[in-house]
Design an enzyme around this catalytic site. Structure first.
Site, short mmCIF file in Angstrom:
data_model
loop_
_atom_site.label_atom_id
_atom_site.label_comp_id
_atom_site.label_asym_id
_atom_site.label_seq_id
_atom_site.Cartn_x
_atom_site.Cartn_y
_atom_site.Cartn_z
N ARG A 3 -4.32 10.55 4.40
CA ARG A 3 -3.24 11.51 4.44
C ARG A 3 -2.37 11.47 3.18
O ARG A 3 -1.80 12.48 2.78
CB ARG A 3 -2.38 11.24 5.68
CG ARG A 3 -1.26 12.23 5.87
CD ARG A 3 -0.46 11.94 7.14
NE ARG A 3 0.63 12.89 7.27
CZ ARG A 3 1.81 12.71 6.71
NH1 ARG A 3 2.06 11.64 5.99
NH2 ARG A 3 2.78 13.61 6.86
N ASP B 269 4.89 0.70 11.89
CA ASP B 269 3.70 0.02 11.36
C ASP B 269 3.61 -1.44 11.78
O ASP B 269 2.62 -2.10 11.49
CB ASP B 269 3.68 0.11 9.83
CG ASP B 269 3.12 1.43 9.33
OD1 ASP B 269 2.64 2.22 10.15
OD2 ASP B 269 3.15 1.67 8.11
N CYS C 33 -5.40 8.31 9.54
CA CYS C 33 -5.47 7.69 10.87
C CYS C 33 -5.18 8.71 11.97
O CYS C 33 -4.33 9.58 11.83
CB CYS C 33 -4.45 6.55 10.98
SG CYS C 33 -4.97 5.01 10.22
N ARG D 248 0.96 14.50 12.25
CA ARG D 248 1.81 14.21 11.09
C ARG D 248 1.75 15.42 10.17
O ARG D 248 1.09 15.42 9.15
CB ARG D 248 1.32 12.93 10.38
CG ARG D 248 1.35 11.73 11.30
CD ARG D 248 1.31 10.43 10.55
NE ARG D 248 -0.03 10.14 10.05
CZ ARG D 248 -0.35 9.00 9.40
NH1 ARG D 248 0.56 8.10 9.19
NH2 ARG D 248 -1.57 8.80 8.98
N PRO D 249 2.46 16.49 10.55
CA PRO D 249 2.32 17.75 9.84
C PRO D 249 2.91 17.69 8.43
O PRO D 249 3.79 16.89 8.14
CB PRO D 249 3.10 18.74 10.72
CG PRO D 249 4.10 17.89 11.43
CD PRO D 249 3.42 16.58 11.67
N VAL D 250 2.39 18.58 7.57
CA VAL D 250 2.90 18.63 6.20
C VAL D 250 3.85 19.82 6.01
O VAL D 250 4.16 20.20 4.89
CB VAL D 250 1.73 18.73 5.19
CG1 VAL D 250 0.87 17.47 5.26
CG2 VAL D 250 0.88 19.97 5.45
N ASP D 251 4.34 20.36 7.12
CA ASP D 251 5.20 21.53 7.00
C ASP D 251 6.50 21.24 6.26
O ASP D 251 7.05 22.11 5.59
CB ASP D 251 5.50 22.13 8.38
CG ASP D 251 6.17 21.15 9.32
OD1 ASP D 251 5.87 19.95 9.24
OD2 ASP D 251 7.01 21.59 10.13
N ARG E 53 -8.58 -0.38 4.72
CA ARG E 53 -7.74 0.64 4.10
C ARG E 53 -6.38 0.07 3.69
O ARG E 53 -5.77 0.54 2.72
CB ARG E 53 -7.51 1.82 5.06
CG ARG E 53 -8.71 2.72 5.25
CD ARG E 53 -8.34 3.93 6.10
NE ARG E 53 -7.11 4.52 5.58
CZ ARG E 53 -6.12 5.00 6.36
NH1 ARG E 53 -6.22 4.94 7.66
NH2 ARG E 53 -5.06 5.52 5.81
N LYS F 179 0.83 -1.21 0.00
CA LYS F 179 0.00 0.00 0.00
C LYS F 179 0.86 1.26 0.00
O LYS F 179 0.64 2.19 -0.78
CB LYS F 179 -0.90 0.01 1.24
CG LYS F 179 -1.68 1.33 1.43
CD LYS F 179 -2.51 1.32 2.69
CE LYS F 179 -1.77 1.86 3.88
NZ LYS F 179 -1.91 3.34 4.01
N ASN F 180 1.86 1.29 0.86
CA ASN F 180 2.66 2.50 1.03
C ASN F 180 3.61 2.76 -0.13
O ASN F 180 4.21 3.83 -0.21
CB ASN F 180 3.44 2.44 2.35
CG ASN F 180 2.53 2.57 3.55
OD1 ASN F 180 1.41 3.07 3.45
ND2 ASN F 180 2.99 2.11 4.70
#
Length: 416
Positions: free
Chosen positions: A92, A304, A116, A121-124, A396, A22-23
């Site tokens: 995400r 994970d 999740c 889990r910032p996108v900065d 998912r 998946k990832n």
């Protein structure tokens, strides 16, 4: 809403075919935005997250053909440079359309992502990296607006190791003008798989598999064919299921070379593992031994796999402690496992697990993707019936898990 009903106590025996990762599949699908040519992808898993990503990509104008053998993508007619909130809020990984759209078309508008609830889990880091490449970015009404006539290569050092950040910036850099150097890059096999696809599309990338990626930008990328790597997390999950329930199972279509840390820990638990080119045989005939571990970035122990290994520790002989260093909220499965009779206490980012001889079935609730897998593993070892609610989390990231487990002897079925 579907639930899983498990009657524990059955040993597992037979063969399981592991699906594509998946990832790896999610960023690879987004790479279809980088070219007007056709990408032919095989070993793409049948998952809810993959369906969500394909739906998101379709609405940009990306042409998609899908069958049992794979997915064909053609980006010749992309005309909508936006990822709306309604499609992004549940996953995400939707942020991964930002880099490719911006790099190829000079503009993108992407909703801030969901996914999740396992912590911040910032996108900065995505935004910081794209700004370094010359993008003008504004945040307005929950959307990221990015513009750039053409991105320009530069040196980017992220403040932290970020898998999706590395993937987004890597895809963007392939079409940037000049050289881009990504320092502190994520080394996960899924990042490496994306890089190999990009090279097949004509990208120039050095340092693949390391924490320093050097990309020479090109004018355009072309079509390619690529098989998504095997899912190491699904592989590890089934290994933990056999370690807990006992049995003799062979996993097919696997990559044991990207599971070294997990395999070492399983052997420490007393699991017998043998492997060949694309298979792993797992045998377990005794109660496992408790193991202590600490999650960290690849090639360390994967976050994970933390919940699944904790499920094994719950019925192991001895005590262990599990330290989570990646996500601050990734112990939400502990309360549910304790409902099954586990003995787990949490102090800060460490869980202390005292193994018990048996778990007892009870109604439990999945809180996130990997937590749901850990409850399935615990349910396989529990006496009586375990009913797992909210298994849409499981769907998912796992391709028909209950079907695969049933085929090797588990008493598990989906109920509405």
């Amino acid at each position: 809403m579907d639930k899983l009903l498990i009657r524990g106590g059955h040993r597992l025996s037979g063969e399981v075919m592991i699906s594509g990762a998946k990832n790896a599949a999610l960023p690879i699908l987004c790479a279809g935005l980088l070219t007007a040519d056709t990408l032919e992808l095989s070993n793409v898993p049948h998952l809810q997250d993959v369906s969500t990503m394909l739906k998101l990509l379709r609405q940009t104008g990306l042409h998609i053909e899908q069958d049992d053998t794979g997915v064909r993508l053609n980006g010749a007619a992309i005309d909508k440079l936006e990822a709306p909130y309604e499609m992004v809020k549940t996953m995400r990984a939707s942020i991964l359309v930002l880099g490719p759209l911006l790099a190829r078309f000079g503009e993108a508008k992407v909703s801030l992502p969901g996914g999740c609830a396992i912590g911040s889990r910032p996108v900065d880091q995505h935004i910081k990296g794209l700004q370094a490449l010359g993008a003008e970015i504004t945040l307005e009404a929950g959307y990221i607006h990015a513009k750039a006539k053409r991105l320009k290569g530069t040196r980017i050092v992220t403040d932290m190791i970020t898998v999706t950040g590395t993937e987004n910036l890597l895809m963007a850099a392939t079409l940037a003008e000049g050289e881009t150097v990504l320092e502190n890059a994520a080394r996960e096999p899924e990042v490496t798989d994306l890089a190999h696809l990009l090279v097949a599309m004509g990208a120039k990338i050095d340092g693949i598999g390391s924490d320093r990626l050097v990309i020479q930008g090109v004018e355009r990328l072309h079509g390619a064919s690529h098989a998504v790597i095997a899912d190491r997390i699904e592989t590890g999950t089934f290994l933990c299921a056999v370690a807990t329930a006992g049995g003799d199972v062979t996993l097919k279509n696997v990559r044991s070379d990207i599971l070294d840390v997990a395999i070492d820990k399983l052997r420490e638990m007393g699991v017998i593992l043998t492997s060949g080119g694309d298979w792993i045989r797992v045998q377990m005939a005794s109660r496992p031994k408790a193991v202590t571990f600490r999650t960290t970035e690849y090639p360390g122990f994967p976050t994970d796999m933390q919940a699944q290994f904790m499920a094994v520790n719950c019925i192991a002989n001895g005590t262990s402690h599990v330290t989570e260093t990646i996500f601050e909220n990734r112990f939400m499965h502990v309360q549910e496992m304790n409902r099954l009779g586990a003995m787990i206490e949490i102090e800060g980012n460490t869980a202390f697990v005292k193994g018990v001889e048996k778990l007892v079935g009870a109604p439990v609730m999945a809180t996130d993707l990997r937590a749901s897998a850990s409850l399935v593993i615990a349910g396989l070892a529990a006496e009586g019936e375990t009913l797992i609610d909210r298994i849409y989390h499981l769907d998912r990231g796992y391709d028909r898990m209950e079907v695969k487990l049933s085929a090797i002897g588990a008493d598990i079925r989906r109920v509405s």
